[in-house]
Design a protein around this motif. Sequence first.
Motif, PDB file in Angstrom:
ATOM      1  N   MET A  97      23.151  -7.673  65.002  1.00  0.00           N
ATOM      2  CA  MET A  97      24.590  -7.944  65.130  1.00  0.00           C
ATOM      3  C   MET A  97      25.161  -8.400  63.781  1.00  0.00           C
ATOM      4  O   MET A  97      26.233  -7.954  63.357  1.00  0.00           O
ATOM      5  N   PHE A 257      24.715  -1.701  71.037  1.00  0.00           N
ATOM      6  CA  PHE A 257      25.724  -2.561  70.424  1.00  0.00           C
ATOM      7  C   PHE A 257      26.805  -1.737  69.734  1.00  0.00           C
ATOM      8  O   PHE A 257      28.009  -1.952  69.926  1.00  0.00           O
ATOM      9  N   SER A 309      33.653  -7.049  67.513  1.00  0.00           N
ATOM     10  CA  SER A 309      32.566  -6.511  68.351  1.00  0.00           C
ATOM     11  C   SER A 309      31.429  -7.516  68.467  1.00  0.00           C
ATOM     12  O   SER A 309      30.884  -7.744  69.554  1.00  0.00           O
ATOM     13  N   THR A 310      31.069  -8.111  67.336  1.00  0.00           N
ATOM     14  CA  THR A 310      29.987  -9.098  67.349  1.00  0.00           C
ATOM     15  C   THR A 310      30.360 -10.312  68.189  1.00  0.00           C
ATOM     16  O   THR A 310      29.546 -10.814  68.978  1.00  0.00           O
ATOM     17  N   LEU A 313      30.373  -9.196  72.019  1.00  0.00           N
ATOM     18  CA  LEU A 313      29.066  -8.856  72.574  1.00  0.00           C
ATOM     19  C   LEU A 313      28.040  -9.974  72.426  1.00  0.00           C
ATOM     20  O   LEU A 313      26.979  -9.925  73.048  1.00  0.00           O
ATOM     21  N   LEU A 320      22.470  -7.039  77.166  1.00  0.00           N
ATOM     22  CA  LEU A 320      21.969  -6.008  76.246  1.00  0.00           C
ATOM     23  C   LEU A 320      20.450  -5.960  76.277  1.00  0.00           C
ATOM     24  O   LEU A 320      19.846  -4.871  76.285  1.00  0.00           O
TER      25      LEU A 320
END
Length: 565
Positions: A97, A257, A309-310, A313, A320
């Motif tokens: 990530m 991811f 996004s990081t 998620l 995940l």
Amino acid sequence: MFLATNAFNIWIQLLAVFGGLGIFLYGINSMSDSLKAFAGNKMKVIIEKTTNTPFKGILVGAGVTALIQSSSGTTALTVGLVRAGLMSFTQAIGVIMGANIGTTVTSFLIGLNISTYSLLFVGLGSMVIFFSKKKKLKELGGIILGFGLLFFGLDLMGEALKTILKEYEGPATKMFTVLGKYPILGLLVGTLLTAVIQSSSASIGILQALYVTGGIGLTGALPILLGANIGTTITAIFASIGATVPAKRTAVVHILFNIIGALLFMLLLRIAYVPLVSFIETKWLIPLYGTNTPAMTIGIAHIIFNVISTFVLFFFIKQLSYFACKLVPGTEQTDALSEELSDFSLIEKSPTLALEFVKKAIRRMGDLTVEYYELTKKYTFEHTSNTTDLAEEYERNINSLDKKIHDYLFKFTTMDLDNSYSNILSKHLDTIKDLERIGDHCTNLVGFFNERYEAKETFSFEGSEDIKEMYEAIDKMIEGSIKAYSTFDKKMAQPVAVLEDKVDKMEEMFRKKHVIRINNGTCGFTNADYFVDILSNLERIADHANNIASNIINDEYCQFDEFDH
């Protein structure tokens, strides 16, 4: 004649695009390689040592990728660490990530658009490399040279693209209109382009050069950027081929991811992503950067995508991980170290990490040796039918690890390593030799005891007590030497030498007592040499345990590993 000349000029411009791309790729790779070398191997060890939580992993992944200018490189290294057993699957998720955040540094640097000074950097870097004698200065020169080539290639490519788009304005406008109308096509273009050149930084650099020409709008450009983040996962896929289950799961998490993040932003493309980037460009970037705005706009868009996004998620790491485990079923291979010893690529990439891997393999060999010793001790006094089969399996596994570790260490001799590496290599070779010899003596003892049980012979009470006393001392020696090796603790290793002297005296004394029992007729063995051979093999096990501990007590051995422990 006009058409021929015109065609010739366009051909020259196409060559300029191709050549500019080549210079750009060479520059970014040169800068990345030089940064890796300049930072040294300790930076790579940090990845394995400081990522015990996902948040720390994100910070480390972002920092390392910003330094080496390659998210693909960080991801491949992370998969390699998991594959080698030096990092857990959970640790790797955070690093991956973070790598996506760190890679935005490249597009931000390109956005600064300092191509006017690119040849200055090229000249300066070349001079440093040519005239410097010191290795570190040459590596610094490589960083400067790569930095200059990056901008020179980008500028060459950008100017050629401007000329081509101006000449073929009609067809180009139609093509970019289609990309703007059907963003999914832009996503596919970005994915395929990055998968081919295996560098999201390079494909985004090309996109920045294209966006600067004004030929493509944000609605067409941003899906290509999102596709580039999907395409970069190809490196992790290649790195996980033939790897362990955790390493494959690590690659799957990287893919999940980037795909989930890209699809999320594609859904918000027209209603949030494009308006946000457009607002930043209009209100902040144009007043600040003026004519340099377009390249920086893509750089900022890249940062927005990866950071958000990081952040989103990060709260779904467990999910995940769950999906990765479902997509790659199976259990973690406990003997993966043995399989990975046939892969020598880590030695070339990072000798320090390769030595970390070797130590882990030797610890595994030590664990097997201890298990074999415990089996032998139990068989000394208790007859079990499957012991000889288990003994053969232990002997085979220990010998196999001994050969593989020896061959792995031998590969280091082909590299130009300093004395500290040579010292640690010799110590590792000594340690695996001692572990293998302990296994051999265990095999001898199992053989003696097997013959004893077949002949239905028994120890005398005194003989049994002597053997038990000897085992008690050797238990402490083996436990101390193995733990000392695992922790590189001198204090834990020092008592082993004292016990070794004690075992030597025991062996001599018990041998004399055995002779007395033979003369008195109280010995239970028809073959009088058996008991002496048992004592001798036990004493030799103690010698080899002492050798392992002595390696730890050696000052040079411990000093080399201070940064690890």
